[in-house]
Scaffold this motif. Structure first.
Motif, PDB file in Angstrom:
ATOM      1  N   ASP A 224       0.957  -1.235  -0.098  1.00 26.75           N
ATOM      2  CA  ASP A 224      -0.045   0.087  -0.110  1.00 26.75           C
ATOM      3  C   ASP A 224       0.956   1.016   0.006  1.00 26.75           C
ATOM      4  N   LYS A 225       1.731   1.408   1.007  1.00 24.69           N
ATOM      5  CA  LYS A 225       2.688   2.399   1.215  1.00 24.69           C
ATOM      6  C   LYS A 225       3.720   2.232   2.198  1.00 24.69           C
ATOM      7  N   GLU A 226       4.767   3.068   2.350  1.00 31.05           N
ATOM      8  CA  GLU A 226       5.415   3.052   3.508  1.00 31.05           C
ATOM      9  C   GLU A 226       5.409   3.851   4.657  1.00 31.05           C
ATOM     10  N   ARG A 227       5.351   3.235   5.880  1.00 31.40           N
ATOM     11  CA  ARG A 227       5.107   4.175   6.998  1.00 31.40           C
ATOM     12  C   ARG A 227       6.468   4.139   7.926  1.00 31.40           C
ATOM     13  N   ASN A 228       7.102   5.167   7.926  1.00 32.64           N
ATOM     14  CA  ASN A 228       8.156   5.446   8.870  1.00 32.64           C
ATOM     15  C   ASN A 228       9.129   4.734   8.115  1.00 32.64           C
ATOM     16  N   GLY A 229       9.325   4.627   6.690  1.00 32.30           N
ATOM     17  CA  GLY A 229      10.388   3.762   6.223  1.00 32.30           C
ATOM     18  C   GLY A 229      10.197   2.323   6.000  1.00 32.30           C
ATOM     19  N   LEU A 230       9.042   1.820   6.626  1.00 35.63           N
ATOM     20  CA  LEU A 230       8.681   0.150   6.540  1.00 35.63           C
ATOM     21  C   LEU A 230       7.427   0.199   5.769  1.00 35.63           C
ATOM     22  N   ALA A 231       7.581  -0.914   4.688  1.00 38.37           N
ATOM     23  CA  ALA A 231       6.439  -1.158   3.907  1.00 38.37           C
ATOM     24  C   ALA A 231       5.273  -1.666   4.745  1.00 38.37           C
ATOM     25  N   ILE A 292       4.015 -21.654   5.451  1.00 31.62           N
ATOM     26  CA  ILE A 292       4.044 -22.534   3.996  1.00 31.62           C
ATOM     27  C   ILE A 292       4.919 -21.815   2.951  1.00 31.62           C
ATOM     28  N   ALA A 293       4.455 -20.477   2.699  1.00 26.83           N
ATOM     29  CA  ALA A 293       5.258 -19.743   1.812  1.00 26.83           C
ATOM     30  C   ALA A 293       6.655 -19.520   2.234  1.00 26.83           C
ATOM     31  N   ASN A 294       6.889 -19.254   3.468  1.00 25.57           N
ATOM     32  CA  ASN A 294       8.387 -19.071   4.022  1.00 25.57           C
ATOM     33  C   ASN A 294       9.089 -20.318   3.822  1.00 25.57           C
ATOM     34  N   SER A 295       8.637 -21.797   3.772  1.00 24.26           N
ATOM     35  CA  SER A 295       9.194 -22.668   3.675  1.00 24.26           C
ATOM     36  C   SER A 295       9.332 -23.116   2.241  1.00 24.26           C
ATOM     37  N   THR A 296       8.486 -22.957   1.363  1.00 27.35           N
ATOM     38  CA  THR A 296       8.655 -23.245  -0.027  1.00 27.35           C
ATOM     39  C   THR A 296       9.425 -22.066  -1.098  1.00 27.35           C
ATOM     40  N   GLY A 297       9.041 -21.015  -0.501  1.00 30.05           N
ATOM     41  CA  GLY A 297       9.378 -19.564  -1.417  1.00 30.05           C
ATOM     42  C   GLY A 297       8.599 -19.890  -2.805  1.00 30.05           C
ATOM     43  N   ALA A 298       7.402 -20.437  -2.718  1.00 32.77           N
ATOM     44  CA  ALA A 298       6.608 -20.478  -3.721  1.00 32.77           C
ATOM     45  C   ALA A 298       5.052 -20.071  -3.543  1.00 32.77           C
ATOM     46  N   PRO A 299       4.353 -19.835  -4.468  1.00 31.50           N
ATOM     47  CA  PRO A 299       2.974 -19.429  -4.249  1.00 31.50           C
ATOM     48  C   PRO A 299       2.152 -20.375  -4.065  1.00 31.50           C
ATOM     49  N   PRO A 300       1.035 -20.526  -3.602  1.00 35.39           N
ATOM     50  CA  PRO A 300      -0.074 -21.646  -3.432  1.00 35.39           C
ATOM     51  C   PRO A 300      -0.745 -21.767  -4.724  1.00 35.39           C
ATOM     52  N   TYR A 336       8.800 -12.035  10.512  1.00 32.37           N
ATOM     53  CA  TYR A 336       9.423 -12.676   9.789  1.00 32.37           C
ATOM     54  C   TYR A 336      10.802 -11.959   9.292  1.00 32.37           C
ATOM     55  N   GLY A 337      10.699 -10.573   9.221  1.00 37.13           N
ATOM     56  CA  GLY A 337      11.390  -9.824   8.764  1.00 37.13           C
ATOM     57  C   GLY A 337      11.636  -9.508   7.300  1.00 37.13           C
ATOM     58  N   LYS A 338      10.700 -10.052   6.533  1.00 37.35           N
ATOM     59  CA  LYS A 338      10.440 -10.043   5.117  1.00 37.35           C
ATOM     60  C   LYS A 338       8.984 -10.285   4.810  1.00 37.35           C
ATOM     61  N   MET A 339       8.844 -10.216   3.446  1.00 35.58           N
ATOM     62  CA  MET A 339       7.475 -10.681   2.922  1.00 35.58           C
ATOM     63  C   MET A 339       7.645 -12.144   2.306  1.00 35.58           C
ATOM     64  N   PRO A 340       7.023 -13.071   3.143  1.00 33.12           N
ATOM     65  CA  PRO A 340       7.195 -14.436   2.274  1.00 33.12           C
ATOM     66  C   PRO A 340       6.113 -14.775   1.415  1.00 33.12           C
ATOM     67  N   LEU A 341       5.292 -14.336   1.268  1.00 35.77           N
ATOM     68  CA  LEU A 341       4.026 -14.573   0.246  1.00 35.77           C
ATOM     69  C   LEU A 341       4.581 -14.240  -1.156  1.00 35.77           C
ATOM     70  N   VAL A 342       4.197 -15.211  -1.993  1.00 31.95           N
ATOM     71  CA  VAL A 342       4.554 -14.816  -3.539  1.00 31.95           C
ATOM     72  C   VAL A 342       3.236 -15.195  -4.066  1.00 31.95           C
ATOM     73  N   SER A 343       3.070 -14.043  -4.921  1.00 35.94           N
ATOM     74  CA  SER A 343       1.812 -13.752  -5.639  1.00 35.94           C
ATOM     75  C   SER A 343       2.003 -14.566  -6.854  1.00 35.94           C
ATOM     76  N   THR A 344       0.744 -14.938  -7.620  1.00 35.44           N
ATOM     77  CA  THR A 344       0.581 -15.610  -8.925  1.00 35.44           C
ATOM     78  C   THR A 344      -0.798 -15.423  -9.499  1.00 35.44           C
ATOM     79  N   ASN A 345      -0.803 -15.505 -10.716  1.00 32.72           N
ATOM     80  CA  ASN A 345      -2.243 -15.502 -11.507  1.00 32.72           C
ATOM     81  C   ASN A 345      -2.704 -16.734 -11.925  1.00 32.72           C
TER      82      ASN A 345
END
Length: 357
Positions: A224-231, A292-300, A336-345
């Motif tokens: 959406d946007k960054e708040r105080n330098g954080l996504a 699960i996303a953090n474990s696989t690095g892949a989308p559902p 997590y310190g990162k965004m694990p989710l992976v988007s797909t269509n």
């Protein structure tokens, strides 16, 4: 001589019509049929000449379409590929799947869900996550066990068990289960019914990617946007998925995943997330998607299929629900310190149920 002349006069008069033209029965019949009516205008005749080939082309096109539909419907057999028979997913060598039903004070819906999933050929076992203060009554246990035996269509009858918890906690739905004979877990709410054929198709999709999450209810996130330098991310419901044409989560209210993630959720995920889910009484499904996303690095994988919700409107309709989900998502990501989710269509569709490939 006078007689012949009179007869000739009579015959001549009778052979003439009112306009003085020669009369005949053939002409009278032709007039009745309209053969002697005024001719159609020239433009109309030309139009008919033009439409005749068009009608022929339309008829030929329809015939070709029918042939194509028939051939494509039989193509899998012509090419030597025969789809899995529903009974094949229930064989002991394949393992089938364990249906994990989460319930809370809705016995009528629970009975309906147990009866339905017992009838699915791929169901190897049914476990009911029970988190009420009072344990299930003996009469309910006996009734559901009899229901499983009567509704099952296979020789191997599904095992049935209550997983009883001492406290009401949403983390309970992802506790490890002892003595499982399947790797596949189908997590479902007590008010969600997935037709057996659709469920078995989703199971074959999961078998092709057994370490990802395969489900029927897609959701998404976006920056959406960054708040105080954080996504800062937002959580998107079904209409966001429909509008954007993308997703990054499938909810555990109707989804397959590997049984190892029950252990990961309970023993390896941050206890802070457990505490968060306990206090908020929400977002355990987001936590599992992130895990699960953090474990696989892949989308559902989203499986397109009709599902039925038999209960009343849930917490998603409550005021402030979207804000709470946004907060959960961002708080978990910060842990997590990162965004694990992976988007797909990408979505899985059973082509046998579609008109067009």
């Amino acid at each position: 001589m006078n007689i012949d002349t009179n007869m000739s006069t009579i015959i001549t008069a009778s052979a003439l019509d009112g306009n003085g033209a020669l009369y005949s029965r053939a002409k009278e019949r032709a007039i009745t049929r309209g053969a002697y009516t005024s001719r159609a205008p020239l433009l109309l005749r030309r139009l008919r000449l033009l439409l005749a080939p068009a009608k022929l082309r339309l008829l030929l096109g329809f015939c070709v379409f029918c042939v194509v539909v028939f051939v494509t419907s039989r193509l899998r057999y012509l090419m030597g590929w025969i789809p899995h028979d529903p009974s094949s997913v229930s064989s002991s060598s394949r393992g089938g799947y364990t249906v994990l039903i989460n319930t809370w004070k809705r016995n009528s819906l629970l009975k309906q869900a147990v009866a339905h999933y017992a009838s699915c050929s791929g169901t190897d076992a049914i476990h009911v996550v029970w988190s009420e203060n009072d344990p299930p009554s003996d009469s309910l246990k006996i009734f559901l066990k009899k229901m499983v035996l009567s509704y099952s269509q296979t020789i191997h009858k599904p095992n049935f068990k209550f997983d009883i918890n001492e406290e009401d906690n949403l983390n309970n739905r992802f506790k490890p289960i002892k003595d499982l004979s399947t790797d596949a877990i189908f997590s479902v709410d007590d008010d969600v019914i997935v037709p057996c054929s659709t469920l078995d198709f989703a199971f074959t999709v999961w078998q092709s990617a057994p370490f990802t999450m395969v489900g029927f209810v897609p959701r998404m996130h976006w920056l959406d946007k960054e708040r105080n330098g954080l996504a800062y991310y937002k959580y998107g419901g079904w209409w966001s998925v429909w509008w954007m044409g993308t997703y990054s989560m499938v909810l555990s209210k109707a989804a397959f995943f590997h049984r190892k993630y029950l252990d990961f959720y309970t023993y390896e995920m941050s206890p802070t997330i457990h505490d968060y889910v306990t206090s908020e009484r929400n977002c355990e499904d987001i936590a599992m998607s992130l895990l699960i996303a953090n474990s696989t690095g892949a989308p559902p994988i989203w499986v397109k299929g009709k599902i039925y919700e038999t209960g009343s409107t849930g917490i998603s309709s409550m005021k402030g629900h979207s804000n709470r989900r946004n907060k959960c998502l961002n708080d978990f990501i910060s842990l997590y310190g990162k965004m694990p989710l992976v988007s797909t269509n990408v979505k899985a569709v059973d082509a046998r149920q579609e008109w067009f490939w």
